[in-house]
Motif scaffolding. Sequence first.
Motif, mmCIF file in Angstrom:
data_model
loop_
_atom_site.group_PDB
_atom_site.id
_atom_site.type_symbol
_atom_site.label_atom_id
_atom_site.label_comp_id
_atom_site.label_asym_id
_atom_site.label_seq_id
_atom_site.Cartn_x
_atom_site.Cartn_y
_atom_site.Cartn_z
ATOM 1 N N PHE A 238 0.842 -1.202 0.000
ATOM 2 C CA PHE A 238 0.000 0.000 0.000
ATOM 3 C C PHE A 238 0.877 1.251 0.000
ATOM 4 N N LYS A 239 1.873 1.264 0.863
ATOM 5 C CA LYS A 239 2.747 2.424 0.977
ATOM 6 C C LYS A 239 3.555 2.629 -0.296
ATOM 7 N N SER A 240 4.050 1.523 -0.858
ATOM 8 C CA SER A 240 4.852 1.604 -2.073
ATOM 9 C C SER A 240 4.020 2.128 -3.247
ATOM 10 N N ALA A 241 2.776 1.625 -3.374
ATOM 11 C CA ALA A 241 1.914 2.075 -4.466
ATOM 12 C C ALA A 241 1.616 3.567 -4.346
ATOM 13 N N ARG A 242 1.402 4.005 -3.131
ATOM 14 C CA ARG A 242 1.093 5.420 -2.911
ATOM 15 C C ARG A 242 2.286 6.292 -3.267
ATOM 16 N N GLN A 243 3.478 5.885 -2.849
ATOM 17 C CA GLN A 243 4.681 6.662 -3.146
ATOM 18 C C GLN A 243 4.975 6.690 -4.641
ATOM 19 N N MET B 80 2.839 6.295 -7.039
ATOM 20 C CA MET B 80 1.828 7.086 -7.734
ATOM 21 C C MET B 80 2.182 8.564 -7.688
ATOM 22 N N ASP B 81 2.752 9.005 -6.569
ATOM 23 C CA ASP B 81 3.209 10.391 -6.460
ATOM 24 C C ASP B 81 4.301 10.684 -7.486
ATOM 25 N N VAL B 82 5.187 9.698 -7.713
ATOM 26 C CA VAL B 82 6.247 9.856 -8.714
ATOM 27 C C VAL B 82 5.649 9.970 -10.113
ATOM 28 N N ILE B 83 4.627 9.144 -10.384
ATOM 29 C CA ILE B 83 3.958 9.185 -11.692
ATOM 30 C C ILE B 83 3.299 10.538 -11.914
ATOM 31 N N ILE B 84 2.645 11.062 -10.883
ATOM 32 C CA ILE B 84 1.977 12.360 -10.992
ATOM 33 C C ILE B 84 2.996 13.453 -11.287
ATOM 34 N N ASP B 85 4.148 13.411 -10.616
ATOM 35 C CA ASP B 85 5.202 14.396 -10.888
ATOM 36 C C ASP B 85 5.687 14.298 -12.332
ATOM 37 N N LYS B 86 5.788 13.065 -12.838
ATOM 38 C CA LYS B 86 6.194 12.850 -14.226
ATOM 39 C C LYS B 86 5.163 13.442 -15.183
ATOM 40 N N LEU B 87 3.879 13.238 -14.908
ATOM 41 C CA LEU B 87 2.822 13.750 -15.776
ATOM 42 C C LEU B 87 2.805 15.277 -15.791
ATOM 43 N N TYR C 220 0.060 4.625 -18.751
ATOM 44 C CA TYR C 220 0.177 3.173 -18.584
ATOM 45 C C TYR C 220 1.643 2.720 -18.600
ATOM 46 N N ARG C 221 2.432 3.355 -19.424
ATOM 47 C CA ARG C 221 3.850 2.985 -19.468
ATOM 48 C C ARG C 221 4.527 3.274 -18.125
ATOM 49 N N ARG D 272 5.845 0.524 -15.238
ATOM 50 C CA ARG D 272 7.275 0.568 -14.902
ATOM 51 C C ARG D 272 7.499 0.683 -13.402
ATOM 52 N N LEU D 273 6.654 1.452 -12.732
ATOM 53 C CA LEU D 273 6.889 1.723 -11.310
ATOM 54 C C LEU D 273 6.052 0.855 -10.365
ATOM 55 N N ILE D 274 4.887 0.399 -10.814
ATOM 56 C CA ILE D 274 4.010 -0.405 -9.950
ATOM 57 C C ILE D 274 3.778 -1.748 -10.631
ATOM 58 N N SER D 275 4.468 -2.753 -10.180
ATOM 59 C CA SER D 275 4.429 -4.059 -10.845
ATOM 60 C C SER D 275 3.645 -5.112 -10.066
ATOM 61 N N ASP D 276 3.183 -4.784 -8.853
ATOM 62 C CA ASP D 276 2.446 -5.771 -8.068
ATOM 63 C C ASP D 276 1.134 -6.137 -8.777
ATOM 64 N N GLU D 277 0.865 -7.448 -8.915
ATOM 65 C CA GLU D 277 -0.305 -7.910 -9.659
ATOM 66 C C GLU D 277 -1.628 -7.557 -8.987
ATOM 67 N N ASN D 278 -1.592 -7.220 -7.699
ATOM 68 C CA ASN D 278 -2.817 -6.853 -6.985
ATOM 69 C C ASN D 278 -3.149 -5.365 -7.086
ATOM 70 N N VAL D 279 -2.314 -4.609 -7.802
ATOM 71 C CA VAL D 279 -2.546 -3.182 -7.987
ATOM 72 C C VAL D 279 -2.773 -2.922 -9.475
ATOM 73 N N GLU D 280 -3.969 -2.424 -9.806
ATOM 74 C CA GLU D 280 -4.318 -2.182 -11.201
ATOM 75 C C GLU D 280 -4.495 -0.687 -11.464
ATOM 76 N N PRO D 281 -4.110 -0.258 -12.673
ATOM 77 C CA PRO D 281 -4.256 1.165 -13.003
ATOM 78 C C PRO D 281 -5.703 1.541 -13.284
ATOM 79 N N LEU D 282 -6.047 2.789 -13.023
ATOM 80 C CA LEU D 282 -7.358 3.342 -13.346
ATOM 81 C C LEU D 282 -7.160 4.549 -14.245
ATOM 82 N N PHE D 283 -7.926 4.599 -15.324
ATOM 83 C CA PHE D 283 -7.823 5.719 -16.271
ATOM 84 C C PHE D 283 -9.217 5.994 -16.813
#
Length: 393
Positions: free
Chosen positions: A71-76, A78-85, A242-243, A247-258
């Motif tokens: 949970f903590k890793s996914a949250r962190q 996601m913050d990196v992805i947002i900064d990239k966007l 999605y790319r 790249r950053l969130i590879s856990d199979e229990n965490v899925e992207p939402l768009f």
Amino acid sequence: MIRHILKIIWKQKRSYFAIFIEQVFIAVILMLSAVAVTEAVEKYRMPGLLDVENTFYVGYMFNANIQPDVFKSARQNMDVIIDKLRKLDYVEAVSSGYNLVPYLRNDFHYYSVSDSIHIDDKHFQTIIKISDEFGADVLKPDIEEGKWIENNPLPDGSAPLVITRQFADKAGWKNAVGKKVTIKSHPHTVVGVVAGLKQEPLILSPVAVVIPQYLLQDNGLLSENVVRIKPGMEEEFMKTFYREFNRLISDENVEPLFNNIQTLKGVWLTTSLINIVLQSIPTIFLLLFSFIGTFGLYWMISRKRLKEFALRIALGSTKRKLMSMVIGESLFIMSISLIPALVLSFFIYEYMPMHFIAVGFTVFIMFLFSFISAWFPAWKVSRLNPAEVLKYE
């Protein structure tokens, strides 16, 4: 002419009574349907509709119970992805928060984050929405007073707060900026007032407040990220998201939402319009079958009065006067059949402009309905040959 029509109707009241009852029923049903449509249009036009064109919701969801470290890793990440966007040249603004983005859930679920507010002798419930300083750049709410929140405490230690006009009205504030409010046991100071924050297109803007995102970590809620991009860049943006996610969130229990927020708005509108159409279809069929029935009744009454009409023509009545008399009888019956519907409307509606429009539309349709129902029988009557009718009689 009117007195003469009244005498004719009174003498044949039994024949016209069925038409009267039928038209009363039609007028009431048509009025209710027309008001439902105009109310929906008026609700859509009410303040608080956010600008979601070229905006996209990006985030993630969990498929199963996960470990705290995931949970903590996914949250962190996601913050990196947002900064990239945020650094993409076609991205205009990115905002993070919670409960602010419309059309993501039913109106009822937005109330899951709320608080009971006490101001002087007033007590009411308010929805809590969370945003950072970029929320206004992405969703473009109509700011009536002050400014949007900043994502840090004010000099006095209180948190900045944006309230809706509905909140200000509940609190009885004419000048709300600078007012103090306690929300979730934390002091806040009003820095701005927005016209409203609608959660669905055809739902009125609720009583709501927007608090800064830095308070989000205190309640453990996941951030909802919304991005505004330049027109025509949706496909490129989706590929980039999605790319970076894979790249950053590879856990199979965490899925992207768009999600395209404009598309979600269209789904809500389509659903609402389908409900309105489904309500209107029975009214349309009722009008159709009632028209056939009313036409048949006028035709039957006209056939029974052939001798009367023939005598009128023989005594000098013109075709125009004969048609006017038959159509006038129909319009008079329709006029008195509107009275119960109009009386009912005074009890159930407050008569705002939309109600005047709906009732006016009902009156117009009923006049048209009545005129068309009686026109053909009246036309046939005016074409009578009195010699043939009287000879047959």
